[in-house]
Design an enzyme around this catalytic site. Structure first.
Site, PDB file in Angstrom:
ATOM      1  N   HIS A 106       0.981  -1.215   0.506  1.00 10.53           N
ATOM      2  CA  HIS A 106       0.253   0.294   0.201  1.00 10.53           C
ATOM      3  C   HIS A 106       1.357   1.113  -0.252  1.00 10.53           C
ATOM      4  O   HIS A 106       2.413   1.726   0.558  1.00 10.53           O
ATOM      5  CB  HIS A 106      -1.097   0.228   1.440  1.00 10.53           C
ATOM      6  CG  HIS A 106      -0.308  -0.096   2.399  1.00 10.53           C
ATOM      7  ND1 HIS A 106      -0.008  -1.304   3.032  1.00 10.53           N
ATOM      8  CD2 HIS A 106      -0.178   1.267   3.394  1.00 10.53           C
ATOM      9  CE1 HIS A 106       0.659  -1.170   4.302  1.00 10.53           C
ATOM     10  NE2 HIS A 106       0.542   0.357   4.655  1.00 10.53           N
ATOM     11  N   HIS A 108       0.772   5.193   0.848  1.00  9.60           N
ATOM     12  CA  HIS A 108       0.045   6.451   1.737  1.00  9.60           C
ATOM     13  C   HIS A 108       0.587   7.556   0.632  1.00  9.60           C
ATOM     14  O   HIS A 108       1.279   8.053   0.481  1.00  9.60           O
ATOM     15  CB  HIS A 108       0.766   6.105   2.839  1.00  9.60           C
ATOM     16  CG  HIS A 108       1.015   5.348   3.849  1.00  9.60           C
ATOM     17  ND1 HIS A 108       0.147   5.362   5.103  1.00  9.60           N
ATOM     18  CD2 HIS A 108       1.492   4.260   4.038  1.00  9.60           C
ATOM     19  CE1 HIS A 108       0.723   4.197   5.751  1.00  9.60           C
ATOM     20  NE2 HIS A 108       0.743   3.575   5.305  1.00  9.60           N
TER      21      HIS A 108
HETATM   22  P1  DGP Z   1       1.445   1.056   7.610  1.00 11.07           P
HETATM   23  O1  DGP Z   1       1.749   1.274   8.815  1.00 11.07           O
HETATM   24  O2  DGP Z   1       2.244   1.242   6.581  1.00 11.07           O
HETATM   25  O3  DGP Z   1       1.458  -1.132   7.533  1.00 11.07           O
HETATM   26  O4  DGP Z   1      -0.190   1.752   7.046  1.00 11.07           O
HETATM   27  C1  DGP Z   1      -1.081   0.534   7.419  1.00 11.07           C
HETATM   28  C2  DGP Z   1      -2.200   1.569   7.349  1.00 11.07           C
HETATM   29  O5  DGP Z   1      -2.858   0.891   7.219  1.00 11.07           O
HETATM   30  C3  DGP Z   1      -1.893   2.045   8.606  1.00 11.07           C
HETATM   31  O6  DGP Z   1      -2.032   3.872   9.000  1.00 11.07           O
HETATM   32  C4  DGP Z   1      -3.851   2.210   9.217  1.00 11.07           C
HETATM   33  C5  DGP Z   1      -4.515   1.415   8.000  1.00 11.07           C
HETATM   34  N1  DGP Z   1      -5.406   0.491   8.639  1.00 11.07           N
HETATM   35  C6  DGP Z   1      -5.661  -0.536   9.011  1.00 11.07           C
HETATM   36  N2  DGP Z   1      -6.021  -1.454   8.948  1.00 11.07           N
HETATM   37  C7  DGP Z   1      -6.886  -1.254   8.336  1.00 11.07           C
HETATM   38  C8  DGP Z   1      -8.938  -1.130   7.983  1.00 11.07           C
HETATM   39  O7  DGP Z   1      -9.416  -1.717   8.500  1.00 11.07           O
HETATM   40  N3  DGP Z   1      -9.223  -0.120   6.974  1.00 11.07           N
HETATM   41  C9  DGP Z   1      -8.483   0.844   6.480  1.00 11.07           C
HETATM   42  N4  DGP Z   1      -9.051   1.936   6.142  1.00 11.07           N
HETATM   43  N5  DGP Z   1      -7.403   1.700   6.967  1.00 11.07           N
HETATM   44  C10 DGP Z   1      -6.670   0.391   7.965  1.00 11.07           C
END
Ligand code: DGP
Length: 120
Positions: A106, A108
């Protein structure tokens, strides 16, 4: 490392977990982060499961290009396309030590506030 069956982002792709989707393509999906770190904080993911951006680059460079193009479209839609509009960051945390907590690639897309360098 999550396998596709237990991966939270695979569940978002499959519609099992709801998300605020802001853009999509055949191969990628963009949705708002659950825990935003900036006024704009959108995650851009591949529909297929890949652990991180390096794994994606090795397995399917065309899908990586599609993901980055969708991130650029999100930034433009959010009014953050270039410096005159404030700009944005596209960040791929890779590995737990660098802050990756979800092991499905992913990017950001972050913007809407001043950004410091170096990042924390
Ligand atoms: P990272 O720490 O780079 O792996 O970012 C993971 C991101 O994913 C973190 O900013 C929070 C987001 N995240 C985790 N679970 C969910 C979810 O169920 N829904 C959404 N919209 N975001 C999520």
């Amino acid at each position: 490392m999550a396998d596709p069956e237990s991966c939270v982002f695979c569940k978002i792709v499959g519609g099992e977990i709801p998300a605020i989707v802001v853009a999509e393509s055949d191969r990628a999906l963009a949705f708002r982060d659950l825990n935003p770190q900036a006024p704009t904080h959108v995650l851009v993911i591949t529909r297929d499961h890949h652990t991180d951006v390096g794994a994606l680059a090795r397995a399917d460079p065309a899908a990586l290009a599609d993901l980055v193009a969708l991130a650029a479209r999100v930034a433009a839609d959010e009014g953050l396309a270039d410096a005159s509009a404030g700009g944005h960051r596209l960040v791929f945390n890779t590995g737990a030590g660098a802050g990756q907590s979800v092991f499905h690639v992913h990017g950001h897309v972050l913007g809407g506030r001043p950004m410091r360098w170096p990042p924390g």
